[in-house]
Write a protein that holds these residues in place. Structure first.
Motif, mmCIF file in Angstrom:
data_model
loop_
_atom_site.group_PDB
_atom_site.id
_atom_site.type_symbol
_atom_site.label_atom_id
_atom_site.label_comp_id
_atom_site.label_asym_id
_atom_site.label_seq_id
_atom_site.Cartn_x
_atom_site.Cartn_y
_atom_site.Cartn_z
ATOM 1 N N ARG A 10 0.136 -1.378 0.046
ATOM 2 C CA ARG A 10 -0.355 -0.151 -0.245
ATOM 3 C C ARG A 10 0.843 1.286 0.282
ATOM 4 O O ARG A 10 0.333 1.779 -0.883
ATOM 5 N N GLU A 13 2.832 1.680 -3.777
ATOM 6 C CA GLU A 13 1.324 2.316 -4.286
ATOM 7 C C GLU A 13 1.808 3.860 -4.313
ATOM 8 O O GLU A 13 1.318 4.793 -4.884
ATOM 9 N N LEU A 14 1.490 4.299 -2.343
ATOM 10 C CA LEU A 14 1.718 6.066 -2.972
ATOM 11 C C LEU A 14 3.090 6.497 -3.210
ATOM 12 O O LEU A 14 3.011 7.446 -3.579
ATOM 13 N N ALA A 90 -7.233 4.015 3.603
ATOM 14 C CA ALA A 90 -6.350 4.771 2.647
ATOM 15 C C ALA A 90 -6.080 6.110 2.988
ATOM 16 O O ALA A 90 -4.738 6.620 2.552
ATOM 17 N N GLU A 94 -3.004 7.398 3.598
ATOM 18 C CA GLU A 94 -1.700 8.719 2.486
ATOM 19 C C GLU A 94 -1.680 9.640 3.545
ATOM 20 O O GLU A 94 0.307 10.113 3.086
#
Length: 114
Positions: A10, A13-14, A90, A94
């Motif tokens: 995760r 991906e960011l 999410a 983030e």
């Protein structure tokens, strides 16, 4: 305990488009570095290690899910342990990743060692 590979994915991906990004095993987890400076890591004890401005460390901690990283019995200013509960969604992940990346960008670039 091994780091949470799903959480690392995760994070990956960011930060995928971040200039100067590198991944490196650190502190028993998987760290994401920006120009050689650790920004965030999937921690070996679960959750994240996030590098922040030391002057903001205390303001970002809480009694439940965010606390200073402790190394050899000493709290490390500028390094926070963020429990997995605090990054389940999410938007929260983030937010923490952005904090770490933003601070790492302010640091002088470190050159790769051969």
């Amino acid at each position: 305990m091994a780091y949470d590979r799903h959480l690392a994915d995760r994070v990956r991906e960011l930060v995928a488009d971040e200039d100067g990004l590198a991944e490196r095993p650190m502190f028993g987890g998987l760290a994401f570095l920006v120009h050689g400076n650790m920004a965030v890591a999937a921690a070996s004890r679960g959750g994240l290690l996030v590098r922040v401005d030391p002057a903001q460390s205390a303001a970002l901690t809480d009694d439940t899910h965010v606390r200073p990283m402790v190394m050899h019995g000493r709290p490390m200013r500028g390094w926070l342990q963020v429990d997995r509960e605090a990054v389940r969604t999410a938007p929260r992940l983030e937010q923490w990743v952005a904090r770490g990346v933003s601070f790492a960008r302010t640091l002088p670039a470190k050159h790769a060692r051969s």
